[in-house]
Design a protein around this motif. Sequence first.
Motif, PDB file in Angstrom:
ATOM      1  N   TYR A 102       0.854  -1.108   0.251  1.00 17.48           N
ATOM      2  CA  TYR A 102       0.021  -0.145   0.056  1.00 17.48           C
ATOM      3  C   TYR A 102       0.863   1.144   0.103  1.00 17.48           C
ATOM      4  N   ARG A 103       1.870   1.331   1.137  1.00 17.22           N
ATOM      5  CA  ARG A 103       2.755   2.643   1.048  1.00 17.22           C
ATOM      6  C   ARG A 103       3.494   2.702  -0.115  1.00 17.22           C
ATOM      7  N   ASP A 104       3.684   1.863  -1.096  1.00 15.82           N
ATOM      8  CA  ASP A 104       4.766   2.019  -2.068  1.00 15.82           C
ATOM      9  C   ASP A 104       3.740   2.812  -3.278  1.00 15.82           C
ATOM     10  N   ASN A 105       2.540   2.915  -3.033  1.00 14.45           N
ATOM     11  CA  ASN A 105       1.548   3.567  -4.074  1.00 14.45           C
ATOM     12  C   ASN A 105       1.627   3.163  -5.256  1.00 14.45           C
ATOM     13  N   PRO A 106       1.522   1.751  -5.794  1.00  9.53           N
ATOM     14  CA  PRO A 106       1.427   1.434  -7.245  1.00  9.53           C
ATOM     15  C   PRO A 106      -0.116   1.707  -7.690  1.00  9.53           C
ATOM     16  N   VAL A 107      -0.059   1.654  -8.809  1.00 12.10           N
ATOM     17  CA  VAL A 107      -1.588   1.992  -9.309  1.00 12.10           C
ATOM     18  C   VAL A 107      -2.694   1.193  -8.924  1.00 12.10           C
ATOM     19  N   ASP A 108      -2.512   0.124  -8.385  1.00 16.55           N
ATOM     20  CA  ASP A 108      -3.501  -0.687  -7.739  1.00 16.55           C
ATOM     21  C   ASP A 108      -3.496  -0.794  -6.286  1.00 16.55           C
TER      22      ASP A 108
ATOM     23  N   THR B 287       0.770   8.265  -8.432  1.00 16.86           N
ATOM     24  CA  THR B 287       1.340   6.974  -8.397  1.00 16.86           C
ATOM     25  C   THR B 287       2.688   7.046  -8.509  1.00 16.86           C
ATOM     26  N   GLY B 288       3.482   6.026  -7.628  1.00 13.88           N
ATOM     27  CA  GLY B 288       4.890   5.882  -7.346  1.00 13.88           C
ATOM     28  C   GLY B 288       5.432   6.981  -6.267  1.00 13.88           C
ATOM     29  N   ILE B 289       4.591   7.770  -5.662  1.00 10.83           N
ATOM     30  CA  ILE B 289       5.009   8.616  -4.673  1.00 10.83           C
ATOM     31  C   ILE B 289       4.747   7.894  -3.164  1.00 10.83           C
ATOM     32  N   ALA B 290       5.534   7.549  -2.423  1.00 11.99           N
ATOM     33  CA  ALA B 290       5.236   6.540  -1.284  1.00 11.99           C
ATOM     34  C   ALA B 290       4.181   7.379  -0.597  1.00 11.99           C
ATOM     35  N   ILE B 291       3.259   6.553  -0.106  1.00 10.22           N
ATOM     36  CA  ILE B 291       2.076   7.438   0.777  1.00 10.22           C
ATOM     37  C   ILE B 291       2.733   7.735   2.144  1.00 10.22           C
ATOM     38  N   ASP B 292       2.531   8.911   2.524  1.00 10.52           N
ATOM     39  CA  ASP B 292       3.138   9.389   3.777  1.00 10.52           C
ATOM     40  C   ASP B 292       2.169  10.109   4.562  1.00 10.52           C
ATOM     41  N   ALA B 293       1.964   9.763   6.201  1.00 11.30           N
ATOM     42  CA  ALA B 293       1.173  10.323   6.715  1.00 11.30           C
ATOM     43  C   ALA B 293       1.122  11.904   6.795  1.00 11.30           C
TER      44      ALA B 293
END
Length: 268
Positions: free
Chosen positions: A89-95, A181-187
């Motif tokens: 999830y954190r890696d933020n792929p397209v899915d 997409t591709g930018i890591a999800i960060d709180a």
Amino acid sequence: MSEEPALPPAERLACVLGRFEALAVAVSGGVDSLTLASFAQRHGVPLTVIHAVSPAVPATATARVRHLAAARGWELIVTGTGEFDDPRYRDNPVDRCYFCKTNLYDRIAGLTDRPIASGANLDDLGDYRPGLIAAAERRVVHPFIEAAISKAQVRALARALGLGSVAELPAQPCLASRVETGIAIDADDLAFVEQAEQRLAALTGAGTLRCRITHAGVAVELDAAAMAQASAVDALMAGLCAKAGRAYAGSRPYRRGAMFVGAPAMET
């Protein structure tokens, strides 16, 4: 051309819900899931309402769920989902949404034996929604889809149920949908987005706006009416970004699915 269903939307939905002895409704805080829970309660379906909190869920959505649950006497469970512990999830792929919903529905299944229901409606089938794949794998039911009910019809049901301003809520996907997409999800990014959108809404009154985290910097997307206030928006955002040490890439017209690279358009 297919014919319109013979029964009115409310009757179609009542028929679908009549199959269930009880339901656990996954409630995000938006019009769809809140309407589904309200309608199920009105029609006598024993109900557990489950709301997940995370950095991707606006605090206003959680407050809305708690308020309505108290007002309507729902059995409410508020839980975390654990998606931020999942590197997929954190890696933020397209899915990314697939991994979000996987964590959500697995958590709900551990809290209740009741069938899990979502507020997905007929319009959602026109988007790329990998979360629906996760739902299908876990036998999540979608009463609005089964009853062939569109977003506009959901809003009409919400008005008939006396949900007031909930019926007019704009589409508001999770805050993670603002991240390209591709930018890591960060709180911290999501907290910035939430604060910025609150400030922008107060400034513009826009029905649809998004604060985007892109590879080029922070961008703002506005509906057509709010674009007339672009200079004021740019001034506000330049200040917020400077204070947060972020680059500001400017304002532009709202475009659905703008943050998803390499997939069909999504509701974001």
